[in-house]
Write a protein that holds these residues in place. Structure first.
Motif, PDB file in Angstrom:
ATOM      1  N   GLY A  76     -60.140  62.562 -72.181  1.00 16.42           N
ATOM      2  CA  GLY A  76     -58.908  61.858 -72.527  1.00 16.42           C
ATOM      3  C   GLY A  76     -58.877  61.736 -74.042  1.00 16.42           C
ATOM      4  O   GLY A  76     -59.932  61.773 -74.684  1.00 16.42           O
ATOM      5  N   GLU A 127     -58.473  66.349 -75.386  1.00 17.65           N
ATOM      6  CA  GLU A 127     -58.696  66.708 -73.994  1.00 17.65           C
ATOM      7  C   GLU A 127     -58.152  68.113 -73.773  1.00 17.65           C
ATOM      8  O   GLU A 127     -57.333  68.600 -74.548  1.00 17.65           O
ATOM      9  CB  GLU A 127     -58.067  65.688 -73.042  1.00 17.65           C
ATOM     10  CG  GLU A 127     -56.586  65.564 -73.111  1.00 17.65           C
ATOM     11  CD  GLU A 127     -56.047  64.658 -71.985  1.00 17.65           C
ATOM     12  OE1 GLU A 127     -56.806  64.281 -71.093  1.00 17.65           O
ATOM     13  OE2 GLU A 127     -54.851  64.349 -72.028  1.00 17.65           O
ATOM     14  N   PRO A 128     -58.623  68.780 -72.725  1.00 15.30           N
ATOM     15  CA  PRO A 128     -58.252  70.184 -72.551  1.00 15.30           C
ATOM     16  C   PRO A 128     -56.748  70.451 -72.534  1.00 15.30           C
ATOM     17  O   PRO A 128     -56.320  71.515 -72.970  1.00 15.30           O
ATOM     18  CB  PRO A 128     -58.899  70.539 -71.202  1.00 15.30           C
ATOM     19  CG  PRO A 128     -60.097  69.652 -71.129  1.00 15.30           C
ATOM     20  CD  PRO A 128     -59.654  68.364 -71.747  1.00 15.30           C
ATOM     21  N   TYR A 129     -55.930  69.492 -72.070  1.00 16.19           N
ATOM     22  CA  TYR A 129     -54.479  69.721 -72.077  1.00 16.19           C
ATOM     23  C   TYR A 129     -53.974  70.108 -73.464  1.00 16.19           C
ATOM     24  O   TYR A 129     -52.971  70.786 -73.593  1.00 16.19           O
ATOM     25  CB  TYR A 129     -53.718  68.455 -71.644  1.00 16.19           C
ATOM     26  CG  TYR A 129     -53.872  68.077 -70.201  1.00 16.19           C
ATOM     27  CD1 TYR A 129     -53.861  69.039 -69.197  1.00 16.19           C
ATOM     28  CD2 TYR A 129     -54.010  66.741 -69.820  1.00 16.19           C
ATOM     29  CE1 TYR A 129     -54.001  68.693 -67.861  1.00 16.19           C
ATOM     30  CE2 TYR A 129     -54.143  66.383 -68.486  1.00 16.19           C
ATOM     31  CZ  TYR A 129     -54.149  67.368 -67.512  1.00 16.19           C
ATOM     32  OH  TYR A 129     -54.275  67.012 -66.199  1.00 16.19           O
ATOM     33  N   ILE A 187     -55.693  71.669 -75.966  1.00 20.40           N
ATOM     34  CA  ILE A 187     -56.453  72.660 -76.738  1.00 20.40           C
ATOM     35  C   ILE A 187     -55.567  73.715 -77.375  1.00 20.40           C
ATOM     36  O   ILE A 187     -55.884  74.227 -78.428  1.00 20.40           O
ATOM     37  CB  ILE A 187     -57.531  73.379 -75.887  1.00 20.40           C
ATOM     38  CG1 ILE A 187     -56.961  73.834 -74.555  1.00 20.40           C
ATOM     39  CG2 ILE A 187     -58.752  72.516 -75.755  1.00 20.40           C
ATOM     40  CD1 ILE A 187     -57.927  74.659 -73.721  1.00 20.40           C
ATOM     41  N   PHE A 188     -54.454  74.049 -76.717  1.00 18.96           N
ATOM     42  CA  PHE A 188     -53.622  75.116 -77.274  1.00 18.96           C
ATOM     43  C   PHE A 188     -52.566  74.576 -78.233  1.00 18.96           C
ATOM     44  O   PHE A 188     -51.718  75.306 -78.709  1.00 18.96           O
ATOM     45  CB  PHE A 188     -52.975  75.927 -76.142  1.00 18.96           C
ATOM     46  CG  PHE A 188     -53.999  76.612 -75.277  1.00 18.96           C
ATOM     47  CD1 PHE A 188     -54.703  77.711 -75.761  1.00 18.96           C
ATOM     48  CD2 PHE A 188     -54.285  76.155 -73.995  1.00 18.96           C
ATOM     49  CE1 PHE A 188     -55.656  78.345 -74.978  1.00 18.96           C
ATOM     50  CE2 PHE A 188     -55.233  76.791 -73.204  1.00 18.96           C
ATOM     51  CZ  PHE A 188     -55.926  77.890 -73.703  1.00 18.96           C
TER      52      PHE A 188
END
Lengths: 309, 309
Positions: free
Chosen positions: A181, A210-212, A214-215
């Motif tokens: 998170g 958080e990975p959401y 990363i882009f």
């Protein structure tokens, strides 16, 4: 000259030698370490004009297998291709070393032979995650240290900051912690403690990521322990292959060890010739970056060469 | 009847009430917990015929915010929508409860009010990962327990095995540990110790699974601590959205808490009406599965209803 361990990896020596040949055609000087006879026969078979490229061979008759216990193997097999290749860097005969062999043995040999930087407890592996608009995010540790203390993560952040100057041309990269998170207080115990330390440091720490996100390019550097970082990057690769059958391999082209006194590129065990070639280019570019930075520019090497590939 | 916390989540109460309306149109009985006046006005605005569906409302005038400290909030706010909704399950007025609110508070309230199964130390969240050929893999813990002991992972495996009988119709599901390599000996300390325990257990333990293999259906259940599992699933979601802009959201439609005495579905905080509807269906299906298994089949509920959605 780049030292290449010809005998390490699932597809060694064939694909390693082929990848080295591809790299040498780009003008990169290469020294192959391994069974001389075998290496020559592979070169002869694939390019009868190979001698016109700058490829040399150093005979090393021992091989460290993929499953051998790293530290023991390195100590006992002093004539192994991995050990010999790393020694060539220590002796300044080569400027960087590339291996697709037993990662643990390669890391152990690099630490033992080249030595760690004094301020570092552990040697992390750093990888480059390509995101939108040709942006790049550096991720570390992506697999070397599966159990970390909070202070290791801070050390990784400093190593990555230094590295970002070369790779991303950034003096003050944004550093984030990989977490579950983005809010402060998220994370496991390791992340929570590392968060406190990073907040107090003079680094440009931007908090958890958080990975959401990363882009979304919220950070230039993503720091994690080697277990989480490995899961993270392998999941991205697995998804890329599953969803789009696109070649989106982060570690497979080669990832740098940071914190050792020398340029060391680890390649995934199942690397093919193309991945080896790319790893050699990464090694060569890192040599050029570092020499440029420290003012020892090698004019003979064209930094833009990778654009032609 | 399914209890729905109308006030929890970033898009509450509007999207929660709307999602409940969508679910009620499928024939699912719903009791909404929250500010009665607001809920009625949303229902009136969106469907003037809402009273013909089986929707009831229970006024609950307190709200537990997304950032509140879970256990304290649950103990103090006994008239909150979360607490009231869970109590309705405890009192057997409702058969399951759904909330998109503060996950920590929801979990704490579920554990405190409904009670944990005696053999369980921690309550994990389980999610379903859809892979090729309509196959499904159950993943847990996907976020509840960021710091785990090895024995928790074994408990998670047993809970998931029981759950797999309902969801996957499998009596002896293949259970794997999420790790950074498939070989025995890979993993951090937690994974290595859990590996030993799982190997000794009577579970169908198939070893470590690394992310490269997740879409290959080597396992029916993937066990991890809540930190790694959360990174893993959020990375898959992020990749799916980035690479293919496809709706591939695992946790967002609702994930079950295992190990509590009751059916509890946690929904991602930013859930929209569609996600709420799906979470309610998941809750309803779980009720039907469990009642069928324990021989208390509710004939009035058509198990195939989800096919029409």
């Amino acid at each position: 000259m780049i030292a290449v361990d010809a005998m390490g990896g699932d597809n060694a020596p064939e694909q390693i030698v082929l990848g080295s040949l591809l790299a040498s055609r780009l003008g990169i000087s290469i020294k192959l370490f391994g069974c001389k006879e075998t290496i020559i026969s592979i070169l002869d078979k694939n390019d009868f004009k190979w001698k016109k490229y700058d490829i040399s061979i150093l005979d090393a008759d021992q091989i460290i297998g993929m499953a051998e216990e790293p530290v023991n193997a390195v100590r006992k097999k002093i004539n192994s291709s991995i050990v010999k290749a790393i020694q060539s860097v220590k002796q300044k005969k080569c400027k960087a070393v590339v291996s697709a062999g037993n990662t643990g043995a390669f890391m152990a040999a690099a630490s033992l032979i080249l030595g760690k930087k004094p301020e570092i407890n552990r040697v992390p592996i750093i990888g480059v995650l390509p995101i939108k608009d040709k942006k790049k995010v550096l991720c570390l540790d992506i697999g070397a240290n599966v159990d970390c203390k909070p202070e290791y993560l801070v050390q990784f952040a400093y190593l990555a900051k230094e590295h970002a100057r070369n790779v991303l041309n950034l003096d003050n990269p944004r550093i984030a912690l990989l977490s579950n998170g983005h809010e402060e207080g998220k994370g496991n115990m390791l992340v929570k403690k590392a968060y406190e330390l990073l907040k107090k440091s003079d680094l440009n720490f931007v908090g958890n990521i958080e990975p959401y996100s990363i882009f979304n390019y919220y950070a230039d550097i993503i720091v994690s322990d080697g277990f989480s970082g490995n899961i993270f990057l392998k999941t991205i690769e697995a998804c890329a292959q599953n969803f789009i059958t696109q070649n989106y391999e982060i570690g497979k082209d080669g990832a740098l060890l940071l914190g050792v006194k020398g340029i060391v590129v680890a390649v995934h065990g199942n690397a093919n010739a193309q991945a080896i070639k790319n790893a050699i280019i990464l090694a060569r570019n890192t040599v050029v970056y570092e020499e440029n930075f420290y003012g020892v520019c090698e004019k003979s090497i064209d930094r833009t060469i990778t654009k032609d590939i």
